[in-house]
Write a protein that holds these residues in place. Structure first.
Motif, mmCIF file in Angstrom:
data_model
loop_
_atom_site.group_PDB
_atom_site.id
_atom_site.type_symbol
_atom_site.label_atom_id
_atom_site.label_comp_id
_atom_site.label_asym_id
_atom_site.label_seq_id
_atom_site.Cartn_x
_atom_site.Cartn_y
_atom_site.Cartn_z
ATOM 1 N N ALA A 43 8.219 9.705 -1.202
ATOM 2 C CA ALA A 43 7.348 8.528 -1.212
ATOM 3 C C ALA A 43 7.355 7.857 -2.589
ATOM 4 O O ALA A 43 7.465 6.632 -2.691
ATOM 5 N N SER A 44 7.275 8.670 -3.653
ATOM 6 C CA SER A 44 7.248 8.083 -5.001
ATOM 7 C C SER A 44 8.568 7.413 -5.338
ATOM 8 O O SER A 44 8.579 6.347 -5.952
ATOM 9 N N SER A 45 9.684 8.042 -4.929
ATOM 10 C CA SER A 45 10.947 7.426 -5.329
ATOM 11 C C SER A 45 11.177 6.133 -4.540
ATOM 12 O O SER A 45 11.753 5.184 -5.066
ATOM 13 N N ILE A 46 10.693 6.072 -3.302
ATOM 14 C CA ILE A 46 10.769 4.816 -2.543
ATOM 15 C C ILE A 46 9.932 3.750 -3.254
ATOM 16 O O ILE A 46 10.375 2.624 -3.472
ATOM 17 N N GLU A 47 8.738 4.134 -3.650
ATOM 18 C CA GLU A 47 7.857 3.184 -4.332
ATOM 19 C C GLU A 47 8.504 2.689 -5.629
ATOM 20 O O GLU A 47 8.509 1.490 -5.909
ATOM 21 N N ASN A 48 9.084 3.620 -6.397
ATOM 22 C CA ASN A 48 9.709 3.228 -7.661
ATOM 23 C C ASN A 48 10.879 2.277 -7.450
ATOM 24 O O ASN A 48 11.035 1.310 -8.187
ATOM 25 N N GLU A 49 11.681 2.561 -6.423
ATOM 26 C CA GLU A 49 12.811 1.673 -6.135
ATOM 27 C C GLU A 49 12.307 0.268 -5.802
ATOM 28 O O GLU A 49 12.856 -0.734 -6.254
ATOM 29 N N LEU A 50 11.247 0.204 -4.994
ATOM 30 C CA LEU A 50 10.701 -1.102 -4.604
ATOM 31 C C LEU A 50 10.187 -1.864 -5.816
ATOM 32 O O LEU A 50 10.395 -3.069 -5.951
ATOM 33 N N ASP A 80 0.850 -1.187 0.000
ATOM 34 C CA ASP A 80 0.000 0.000 0.000
ATOM 35 C C ASP A 80 0.889 1.241 0.000
ATOM 36 O O ASP A 80 1.533 1.552 1.000
ATOM 37 N N ARG A 81 0.940 1.927 -1.149
ATOM 38 C CA ARG A 81 1.825 3.091 -1.241
ATOM 39 C C ARG A 81 1.432 4.189 -0.252
ATOM 40 O O ARG A 81 2.243 4.968 0.204
ATOM 41 N N GLN A 82 0.154 4.216 0.095
ATOM 42 C CA GLN A 82 -0.349 5.206 1.044
ATOM 43 C C GLN A 82 0.376 5.099 2.394
ATOM 44 O O GLN A 82 0.603 6.082 3.081
ATOM 45 N N LYS A 83 0.744 3.881 2.758
ATOM 46 C CA LYS A 83 1.425 3.673 4.042
ATOM 47 C C LYS A 83 2.822 4.267 4.038
ATOM 48 O O LYS A 83 3.286 4.768 5.052
ATOM 49 N N ILE A 84 3.495 4.177 2.898
ATOM 50 C CA ILE A 84 4.823 4.781 2.787
ATOM 51 C C ILE A 84 4.691 6.287 2.935
ATOM 52 O O ILE A 84 5.393 6.926 3.705
ATOM 53 N N TRP A 85 3.755 6.828 2.202
ATOM 54 C CA TRP A 85 3.527 8.265 2.240
ATOM 55 C C TRP A 85 3.203 8.703 3.675
ATOM 56 O O TRP A 85 3.755 9.677 4.183
ATOM 57 N N ALA A 86 2.325 7.959 4.341
ATOM 58 C CA ALA A 86 1.915 8.315 5.708
ATOM 59 C C ALA A 86 3.106 8.263 6.665
ATOM 60 O O ALA A 86 3.253 9.130 7.535
ATOM 61 N N GLY A 87 3.977 7.265 6.492
ATOM 62 C CA GLY A 87 5.148 7.135 7.354
ATOM 63 C C GLY A 87 6.095 8.319 7.187
ATOM 64 O O GLY A 87 6.574 8.888 8.164
ATOM 65 N N VAL A 88 6.336 8.684 5.928
ATOM 66 C CA VAL A 88 7.222 9.812 5.643
ATOM 67 C C VAL A 88 6.589 11.101 6.164
ATOM 68 O O VAL A 88 7.234 11.918 6.823
ATOM 69 N N ASP A 89 5.297 11.254 5.896
ATOM 70 C CA ASP A 89 4.585 12.469 6.288
ATOM 71 C C ASP A 89 4.599 12.652 7.803
ATOM 72 O O ASP A 89 4.821 13.737 8.318
ATOM 73 N N ARG A 90 4.384 11.565 8.525
ATOM 74 C CA ARG A 90 4.348 11.625 9.985
ATOM 75 C C ARG A 90 5.710 12.082 10.524
ATOM 76 O O ARG A 90 5.793 12.918 11.404
ATOM 77 N N ALA A 91 6.767 11.511 9.948
ATOM 78 C CA ALA A 91 8.121 11.851 10.408
ATOM 79 C C ALA A 91 8.454 13.320 10.128
ATOM 80 O O ALA A 91 9.203 13.945 10.863
ATOM 81 N N CYS A 92 7.873 13.862 9.054
ATOM 82 C CA CYS A 92 8.207 15.233 8.642
ATOM 83 C C CYS A 92 7.278 16.289 9.243
ATOM 84 O O CYS A 92 7.406 17.473 8.932
#
Ligand SMILES: [Zn+2]
Length: 164
Positions: free
Chosen positions: A88-95, A62-74
């Motif tokens: 978030a997008s570049s993490i998703e693309n790497e994966l 779920d890409r939304q979870k990556i985004w939420a994790g990054v967003d929370r930290a920032c």
């Protein structure tokens, strides 16, 4: 595709087109059973990728979870929403590039850490403290010391290049 009206699996694709800026494809379909028309959005990664957690439980990527994790930290850090989206997008693309079926969840955490490290150290520490579950204050100070040392090292490096 299962028809949302009658549940039939027999359908005909009338039209396919990519959705801008994503890997999704929009398809216009007609059910061969009830002749009703409907649209589907297909994202290859949604069906293809599964996240394997440390206790071996599995969940759909779920890409939304990556985004939420990054967003929370920032949160409350001077970081543009655009930067968060980009991370978030570049993490998703790497994966997507590196994994086909299953992604270990710790890899996702590690990738988030790497990105945050380059962007904002406070956000990095915040995410690390949750993700690595620092067991006590010593773990935490160790991490801070390590960061400080690396920071000084990179400062020295820049100082050196300046004098050259
Ligand atoms: Zn139907």
């Amino acid at each position: 595709m299962k028809c949302p009206f009658c549940g039939s699996l027999e359908d005909q694709v009338l039209d396919s087109r990519p959705v801008e800026d994503t890997s999704a494809i929009r398809r216009r379909r007609e059910c061969l059973e009830c002749k009703k028309r409907y649209t589907t959005f297909e994202r290859p990664e949604d069906v293809a990728l599964t996240v394997v957690k440390s206790d071996n439980r599995r969940e759909p990527f779920d890409r939304q979870k990556i985004w939420a994790g990054v967003d929370r930290a920032c949160r409350k850090r001077p970081i543009a929403a655009e930067t968060i989206d980009k991370m978030a997008s570049s993490i998703e693309n790497e994966l997507m590039d590196e994994y086909v079926m299953e992604i270990p969840s710790n890899i996702i955490g590690q990738k988030i850490l790497n990105k945050l490290y380059d962007v904002d150290l406070v956000a990095y520490i915040r995410f690390a403290s949750v993700y690595r579950k620092f067991s006590d204050i010593d773990d935490f100070t160790d991490e801070l010391k390590k960061l400080k040392k690396e920071h000084l090292k990179s400062q020295k490096k820049t100082a050196k290049t300046k004098t050259l």
